[in-house]
Design a protein around this motif. Structure first.
Motif, short mmCIF file in Angstrom:
data_model
loop_
_atom_site.label_atom_id
_atom_site.label_comp_id
_atom_site.label_asym_id
_atom_site.label_seq_id
_atom_site.Cartn_x
_atom_site.Cartn_y
_atom_site.Cartn_z
N UNK A 344 0.84 -1.20 0.00
CA UNK A 344 0.00 0.00 0.00
C UNK A 344 0.87 1.26 0.00
N UNK A 345 1.87 1.27 0.87
CA UNK A 345 2.78 2.42 0.94
C UNK A 345 3.58 2.56 -0.35
N UNK A 346 4.00 1.41 -0.92
CA UNK A 346 4.78 1.43 -2.15
C UNK A 346 3.98 2.07 -3.28
N UNK A 347 2.71 1.70 -3.39
CA UNK A 347 1.86 2.24 -4.45
C UNK A 347 1.69 3.75 -4.31
N UNK A 348 1.38 4.19 -3.10
CA UNK A 348 1.19 5.62 -2.88
C UNK A 348 2.51 6.37 -3.04
N UNK A 349 3.61 5.75 -2.63
CA UNK A 349 4.92 6.37 -2.79
C UNK A 349 5.29 6.55 -4.25
N UNK A 350 4.89 5.60 -5.10
CA UNK A 350 5.17 5.70 -6.53
C UNK A 350 4.45 6.90 -7.14
N UNK A 351 3.19 7.06 -6.80
CA UNK A 351 2.42 8.20 -7.30
C UNK A 351 3.01 9.51 -6.81
N UNK A 353 6.06 10.12 -5.82
CA UNK A 353 7.35 10.37 -6.44
C UNK A 353 7.23 10.94 -7.83
N UNK A 354 6.28 10.43 -8.61
CA UNK A 354 6.07 10.93 -9.96
C UNK A 354 5.60 12.39 -9.95
N UNK A 355 4.72 12.70 -9.03
CA UNK A 355 4.22 14.08 -8.92
C UNK A 355 5.36 15.02 -8.54
N UNK A 356 6.17 14.62 -7.55
CA UNK A 356 7.26 15.47 -7.12
C UNK A 356 8.32 15.67 -8.18
N UNK A 357 8.65 14.60 -8.91
CA UNK A 357 9.68 14.70 -9.94
C UNK A 357 9.25 15.60 -11.09
N UNK A 418 11.27 6.31 -5.52
CA UNK A 418 10.69 7.02 -4.38
C UNK A 418 9.82 6.08 -3.55
N UNK A 419 9.16 5.15 -4.23
CA UNK A 419 8.30 4.21 -3.52
C UNK A 419 9.11 3.37 -2.54
N UNK A 420 10.23 2.83 -3.00
CA UNK A 420 11.03 1.98 -2.11
C UNK A 420 11.69 2.81 -1.02
N UNK A 421 12.06 4.05 -1.34
CA UNK A 421 12.66 4.93 -0.33
C UNK A 421 11.67 5.22 0.79
N UNK A 422 10.46 5.63 0.42
CA UNK A 422 9.45 5.97 1.42
C UNK A 422 8.99 4.73 2.18
N UNK A 423 8.79 3.64 1.46
CA UNK A 423 8.34 2.40 2.10
C UNK A 423 9.38 1.86 3.06
N UNK A 453 19.97 3.70 1.06
CA UNK A 453 20.73 2.61 0.45
C UNK A 453 19.89 1.72 -0.43
N UNK A 454 18.65 1.47 0.00
CA UNK A 454 17.80 0.55 -0.76
C UNK A 454 17.37 1.11 -2.11
N UNK A 455 17.35 2.43 -2.23
CA UNK A 455 16.84 3.01 -3.47
C UNK A 455 17.85 2.99 -4.60
N UNK A 456 19.12 2.76 -4.28
CA UNK A 456 20.17 2.85 -5.31
C UNK A 456 19.96 1.84 -6.43
#
Length: 676
Positions: A344-351, A353-357, A418-423, A453-456
């Motif tokens: 759930x967090x991953x999905x919202x984080x993806x959206x 991240x796209x908006x912010x970028x 961004x999804x993996x970073x936030x999650x 580290x996980x987002x790299x």
């Protein structure tokens, strides 16, 4: 509470159209609309004029007491609130007048006054008071002494005095406390001033059930340590529960607004004497009760107070488009639930991240081109004097769309990045919390570092493709360079060129960013701990300033490693080699190239990203029985207006009529029998 029906009176803070007419006022309904609704429900007729019966209003219009064996006496009493002429029928004038009454700020007490004014004189007599109280469930459980000195003080020793509305409001406030005192006296048969712990529990469940959360109910016997309960203890316990909102303010005064700082009994006592006269006995009970409920260890935090605050006084002010419970309680939370929460967090984080970028991509392009501009090894290479000059030249030579070169692969990659970073940050914060849900600064930094580290794994391929597309506009080759051609040229291993520099940048960036963001949210939250969208945006931007600026040297090195060197330019074999050559050829200042653009890009980007992420969690709420973002909901004093009716016929003041009639116990602890 089966078999009883709570009455409510309350004040509204909204209007039919959603706006305020004045602070605390509802907008009156249109008279023609109100008459049409009245005629629809009115079943009686007299002298060619329609009237409502008590049953029409209470059962059909409000939808209350609809059971076949509903208490007719209770229905009659409720209908009598509108029937000011006391002829047994409700005219349109009375129906309209009550709608107006529901719109005034003191509708709570005025509705209660009309309930007790059974003869419609505009005054409440002793006989009227006794008639209503005798019908309540509370009186049937613990009879009220109508011969008490308390009654004589209000109605006179001969009980012939009638009291006005304003006098009644104070009387009703004091009556509930008097009833509890009488209940204590009835159990104190030997006159010792003590009752048993079980008697104490019985009194509280009978007279003060509206003040008891489930946590408090479970510990009513234990809070007295199994010993007899004295009268001072009884009074202090009741006073404590009644003043929990004040207790919260004392805590916040002691912590200067923090909701996670632990407060000792001595610190709380000091704060309480500065703000109000909460007694030491009440503080003693508070700490004993929190120890029983949450094993506070002699130190309390804000969540300990929330566990014993009467639930009906609280409301959540965040609007939700969805409200789904994945599990009923934290005890039912499983590994599968945790996986669902991360998804759930991953999905919202993806959206998010796209908006912010997308919002800050032009700034990112300018930053990249400035960082790639090399001095000392390539004559005539200085194309841009500063960030603004770069921006102008890109628009002039490549058009506005040139500012968005490489955006598509950026969006493709930024979603998982961004999804993996936030999650990961949320996941690690959940793991590192102590039993009270608190995080130390070191734990916050560790959670952020793990997220960085996980987002790299997603960041590096994304960054190298994006950077090569961003600098492609500088080359006058007469051909378009696309993401696919860049990927083919680099190959799989080439996509991770400069990965060490990515780690060097992203780990400290997130270790700095997330703690600063969390503490900025706390700093900017209102007195109820709530973060408005604007404070979320500002907190996100504040976190980006130190995180982006302090990690700029690593970002410069990463950019140099990932951009293909042109003829005559210096090449680098690794992180250390790049750092050494940049310093030797361009000086220390070269490590801070593009720092302003990086700050101006990262700060708003993460502000927009975190704002979007948290707003999405508020709007599309799913309760996984885990931890919610701090400041996403506020605990505020609740009024009947917070449970407005969804019936389209309930217009104007009638939008809150049903919740008013459903909850008078939250203020006065009075119940009318629901069934015959």
């Amino acid at each position: 509470m089966s078999g009883i029906f709570p009455l409510v009176v309350g004040q509204n803070n909204d209007s039919e159209s959603g706006g305020l007419v004045g602070a605390g006022y509802l907008r009156r309904a249109n008279t023609d609309v109100l008459r049409e609704i009245f005629n629809e429900y009115a079943s009686a007729e007299r002298y060619n004029e329609k009237f409502m019966t008590a049953n029409d209003f209470v059962c059909k219009f409000l939808g209350l007491y609809t059971e076949a064996n509903a208490s007719l006496e209770s229905i009659k009493l409720l209908g009598g609130i509108l029937d000011t002429s006391k002829d047994g029928l409700i005219s349109f004038a009375e129906f309209s007048a009550f709608e107006g009454l529901l719109c005034v700020p003191d509708a709570l007490y005025r509705t209660a006054f009309q309930l007790f004014d059974t003869t419609g004189t505009g005054l409440v007599s002793f006989d009227e008071f006794r008639e209503v109280i005798k019908h309540t469930v509370l009186h049937k459980k613990i009879p009220f002494d109508f011969e008490s000195e308390f009654v004589k003080m209000y109605f006179g020793k001969d009980r012939k005095r009638e009291i006005t509305y304003h006098e009644f409001s104070q009387f009703l406030h004091d009556f509930h406390e008097e009833h509890a005192i009488q209940a204590f006296a009835s159990y104190n048969k030997d006159g010792s001033g003590f009752i048993t712990a079980l008697d104490f529990s019985d009194i509280m469940m009978s007279t003060k059930s509206h003040l008891l959360t489930s946590n408090v109910q479970d510990n009513l016997v234990a809070v007295s340590s199994g010993q007899k309960v004295s009268y001072p203890f009884f009074m202090a316990f009741n006073s404590l529960l009644t003043n929990m909102e004040l207790v919260k303010r004392i805590y916040l005064n002691a912590t200067q607004g923090s909701r996670t700082q632990e407060v000792t009994k001595e610190e709380f006592l000091h704060s309480s004497q500065m703000m109000s006269q909460i007694t030491p006995l009440e503080v003693e009970i508070l700490y004993h009760l929190t120890e029983l409920i949450s094993q506070s260890g002699g130190r309390i935090i804000y969540s300990d107070l929330e566990a014993i605050t009467p639930e009906q006084y609280m409301k959540v002010i965040t609007r939700k488009l969805t409200d789904i419970k994945a599990v009923e309680s934290p005890e039912q939370r499983s590994t599968f639930t945790a996986v669902l929460e991360s998804a759930y967090r991953f999905t919202l984080g993806a959206v998010a991240g796209a908006v912010g970028a997308t919002a800050v991509y032009p700034i990112d392009l300018v930053k990249t081109r400035l960082q790639n501009q090399r001095a000392g090894s390539y004559i005539g290479e200085l194309m841009y004097r500063n960030s603004f000059d770069c921006f102008k030249k890109v628009v002039r030579h490549e058009g506005v769309l040139g500012l968005y070169r490489g955006l598509v692969p950026q969006l493709v990659g930024v979603a998982p990045e961004k999804a993996i970073k936030l999650t990961m940050n949320d996941f690690m914060r959940d793991i590192l919390r102590d039993k009270k849900g608190n995080l130390t600064l070191n734990s916050e930094m560790l959670a952020g570092a793990c997220a960085g580290g996980s987002q790299v794994i997603f960041t590096n391929p994304l960054e190298i493709v994006k950077i090569r597309l961003q600098v492609a506009g500088e080359l006058a080759l007469g051909q378009k360079i696309g993401a696919v051609s860049v990927i083919k040229e680099l190959g799989f291993l080439g996509l991770y060129k400069g990965a060490r520099a990515c780690f060097l940048r992203d780990i400290p960036f997130s270790a700095i960013y997330f703690p600063v963001y969390a503490h900025s949210k706390t700093l900017l939250a209102d007195e109820n701990g709530y973060n408005s969208p604007m404070t979320l945006l500002v907190a996100g931007a504040m976190g980006g300033v130190p995180a982006a600026s302090l990690t700029t040297p690593a970002d410069v090195i990463k950019t140099r490693l990932q951009v293909a060197a042109r003829a005559g330019q210096t090449t680098y074999t690794g992180v250390i080699d790049a750092a050494r050559k940049i310093y030797k050829e361009e000086g220390f200042k070269a490590f801070w190239k593009g720092a302003p653009a990086r700050v101006f890009r990262s700060s708003p980007q993460f502000g927009v990203t975190l704002l979007t992420y948290e707003i999405l969690q508020r709007l599309f709420y799913v309760d996984f029985a885990g931890n919610r973002p701090q400041g996403s909901e506020a605990q505020m004093p609740m009024s009947a207006s917070d449970v407005k009716s969804t019936n389209p016929d309930h217009v104007g003041g009638y939008k809150v009529a049903a919740p008013m009639f459903r909850g008078i116990e939250s203020k006065f602890g009075l119940f009318l029998p629901r069934f015959q």
